[in-house]
Design a protein around this motif. Structure first.
Motif, PDB file in Angstrom:
ATOM      1  N   HIS A   1      -0.621   4.960   0.436  1.00 40.20           N
ATOM      2  CA  HIS A   1      -1.222   5.362   1.712  1.00 40.20           C
ATOM      3  C   HIS A   1      -0.239   6.159   2.560  1.00 40.20           C
ATOM      4  O   HIS A   1      -0.654   7.003   3.370  1.00 40.20           O
ATOM      5  CB  HIS A   1      -1.679   4.120   2.478  1.00 40.20           C
ATOM      6  CG  HIS A   1      -2.182   4.413   3.863  1.00 40.20           C
ATOM      7  ND1 HIS A   1      -3.360   5.074   4.107  1.00 40.20           N
ATOM      8  CD2 HIS A   1      -1.642   4.135   5.091  1.00 40.20           C
ATOM      9  CE1 HIS A   1      -3.542   5.192   5.421  1.00 40.20           C
ATOM     10  NE2 HIS A   1      -2.517   4.636   6.033  1.00 40.20           N
TER      11      HIS A   1
ATOM     12  N   ASP B   1       0.843  -1.206   0.000  1.00 43.71           N
ATOM     13  CA  ASP B   1       0.000   0.000   0.000  1.00 43.71           C
ATOM     14  C   ASP B   1       0.873   1.249   0.000  1.00 43.71           C
ATOM     15  O   ASP B   1       0.759   2.097   0.882  1.00 43.71           O
ATOM     16  CB  ASP B   1      -0.925  -0.006   1.215  1.00 43.71           C
ATOM     17  CG  ASP B   1      -2.096   0.967   1.079  1.00 43.71           C
ATOM     18  OD1 ASP B   1      -2.223   1.588   0.002  1.00 43.71           O
ATOM     19  OD2 ASP B   1      -2.854   1.115   2.043  1.00 43.71           O
ATOM     20  N   ARG B   2       1.719   1.375  -0.993  1.00 45.18           N
ATOM     21  CA  ARG B   2       2.672   2.484  -1.039  1.00 45.18           C
ATOM     22  C   ARG B   2       1.992   3.847  -0.943  1.00 45.18           C
ATOM     23  O   ARG B   2       2.440   4.732  -0.208  1.00 45.18           O
ATOM     24  CB  ARG B   2       3.501   2.392  -2.336  1.00 45.18           C
ATOM     25  CG  ARG B   2       4.235   3.668  -2.745  1.00 45.18           C
ATOM     26  CD  ARG B   2       5.336   4.028  -1.763  1.00 45.18           C
ATOM     27  NE  ARG B   2       5.977   5.273  -2.107  1.00 45.18           N
ATOM     28  CZ  ARG B   2       5.613   6.468  -1.643  1.00 45.18           C
ATOM     29  NH1 ARG B   2       4.595   6.579  -0.788  1.00 45.18           N
ATOM     30  NH2 ARG B   2       6.259   7.565  -1.985  1.00 45.18           N
TER      31      ARG B   2
END
Length: 351
Positions: free
Chosen positions: A77, A74-75
Motif C-alpha cells: 500500500h 500492508d507493505r
C-alpha cells in the motif's frame, strides 16, 4: 490528502506529503521512541498518506528497522523511499560509505533486510561524494532496477548540472532514468529557485522538498525559547541570521494571525501553493517528532492563502537569481525585439 505521480517520468503514485522518518528512533540522542513513532505512522496513514521517506543513516539504521516493523501488515500500500551514501553506523567505514557500486550494493541489501521487504520503491543517492563517476552510479542503479530490488531512483542534494548530466546520460544509454531530486526548500531557503527547481520542471522530474519549516525557524518557536532541532541536533537548521530571515518570520507570523492558522501551517501552505503553480509535482517531506507536530502539518492541508498573502510571502523570501538570470532579465526587451510587453510568453502547462 491528494495524490499525484512522482514527476512526469514515472507512473509512481504518491501522496502529496511524504512522511520523513528521521525522527523514528532515538539512536541520535533525539527523536521518537517506537510507541510514538507508531502513533505518527498510523495517524499519517489514517489521513491518507502513502509516501514514506527514510535513509540507512537515520538514527544509525534504527529508523529503517522501526519503519519495517510497521510495514509488515500492508507493505504494498505504501511508497517506500530510502537513501544510501553516509553509512548506517556512527563509525564510518571507508568501504561502507560513498556512492561506489560496491557500497550501493552493500547498502541496498542491508536496507532491504532492516526494512523487511524485497524491494524499495524509490532509492536515493543521498549526497554526491565527489569521487564516484556518474556512469558508475547510473549503471549501479540500472542493475538494481533490472534486478527488481528498487523500482525507481533519484539524486538527493546534488547540484543541478550533475543531475541534468545524469538524466541525459541515462536516457542516451537506455539505463533506468533519473526519476527525481530531493532538495532543501522553504521560505528561508529558496536558492533552489535559481537552477534546481526550474531544471526539475523542465525535465519532468519529481521534487521532494525537505525541511519546509526551515529546521523549525518558521514556526516562531525559537523566539519563544522552545527546544527543537536547533537545540537538540544542532544541524540542518536556520536562525535569524539576516534581516531577510527576520522579515520572513515576521510575515509568516502576521499571516498566521490573519488566517487563524499556525505559523507552521502557513509556511507549509506556501510550499503547497508553490507546488500547485509548478509544471511538475513538488512534494514536501514533513518531519514531525511527535503526533502534535504531525497534526499541525496535516492541518496545513486545509489552509488556503489568498493571492495577496501568497505574494507577500513570495516577495519577502525571494533570493537574488544571480548570473546569468539577472543579466537576461535586464536584456529581456532587446532579446524579444525591443518591447517585451508586446510579445506573448508561452504559459507552462500545469501538472
Amino acid at each position: 490528502m491528494r495524490y499525484t505521480t512522482f514527476g512526469h517520468r514515472t507512473g509512481l503514485r504518491v501522496s502529496e506529503y511524504a512522511l520523513g522518518t528521521g525522527n523514528f528512533g532515538t539512536s541520535w540522542g533525539a527523536g521518537a521512541d517506537i510507541e510514538e513513532s507508531r502513533r505518527m505512522f498510523d495517524r499519517f496513514a489514517e489521513a491518507g498518506g502513502t509516501f514514506l521517506d527514510t535513509a540507512d543513516s537515520y538514527q544509525f539504521g534504527e529508523s529503517e528497522e522501526i519503519l519495517g516493523s510497521f510495514l509488515t501488515a500492508d507493505r504494498d500500500h505504501f511508497v517506500l523511499a530510502s537513501k544510501f551514501s553516509n553509512g548506517y553506523t556512527a563509525r564510518k567505514d571507508i568501504s561502507k560509505t560513498g556512492n561506489s557500486r560496491k557500497n550501493m550494493i552493500h547498502s541496498v541489501e542491508a536496507s532491504l533486510k532492516r526494512l523487511g521487504t524485497d524491494y524499495i520503491d524509490l532509492y536515493w543517492v543521498h549526497f554526491p561524494d565527489d569521487l564516484t563517476p556518474i556512469e558508475e552510479i547510473l549503471r549501479g542503479i540500472d542493475d538494481l532496477v533490472r534486478s527488481g530490488k528498487i523500482l525507481h531512483a533519484g539524486l538527493s542534494n546534488f547540484p543541478a548540472w550533475r543531475i541534468s548530466h545524469a538524466a541525459a546520460l541515462a536516457d542516451a544509454r537506455n539505463w533506468a532514468p533519473v526519476a527525481g531530486v530531493q532538495i532543501e526548500y522553504s521560505l528561508v531557503e529558496r536558492s533552489a529557485d535559481r537552477e534546481l527547481l526550474p531544471m526539475a520542471e523542465s525535465l519532468g522530474l519529481g521534487a521532494a522538498l525537505w525541511s519546509p519549516l526551515g529546521g523549525g525557524l518558521l514556526t516562531g518557536k525559537y523566539r519563544r525559547g522552545t527546544q527543537g532541532r536547533l537545540s537538540d541536533l544542532k544541524v540542518l537548521v536556520h536562525t535569524e541570521s539576516s534581516d531577510q530571515k527576520t522579515a520572513v518570520v515576521d510575515t509568516v507570523l502576521d499571516i498566521a494571525r490573519e488566517t487563524g492558522a499556525t505559523p507552521a501551517q502557513v509556511a507549509v501552505a506556501w510550499v503547497r501553493e508553490r507546488s500547485a503553480r509548478a509544471a511538475t509535482p513538488f512534494l514536501p517531506i514533513i518531519g514531525p517528532r511527535n503526533t502534535a507536530q504531525l497534526d499541525d502539518y496535516l492541518g496545513a492541508l486545509a489552509v488556503r492563502l489568498s493571492p495577496e498573502q501568497y505574494t507577500r510571502l513570495t516577495e519577502v523570501s525571494a533570493v537574488p537569481l544571480g548570473v546569468p538570470h539577472e543579466a537576461v532579465l535586464g536584456a529581456r526587451d532587446s532579446l524579444r525585439g525591443g518591447d517585451a510587453s508586446r510579445v506573448d510568453v508561452p504559459v507552462r502547462p500545469m501538472a
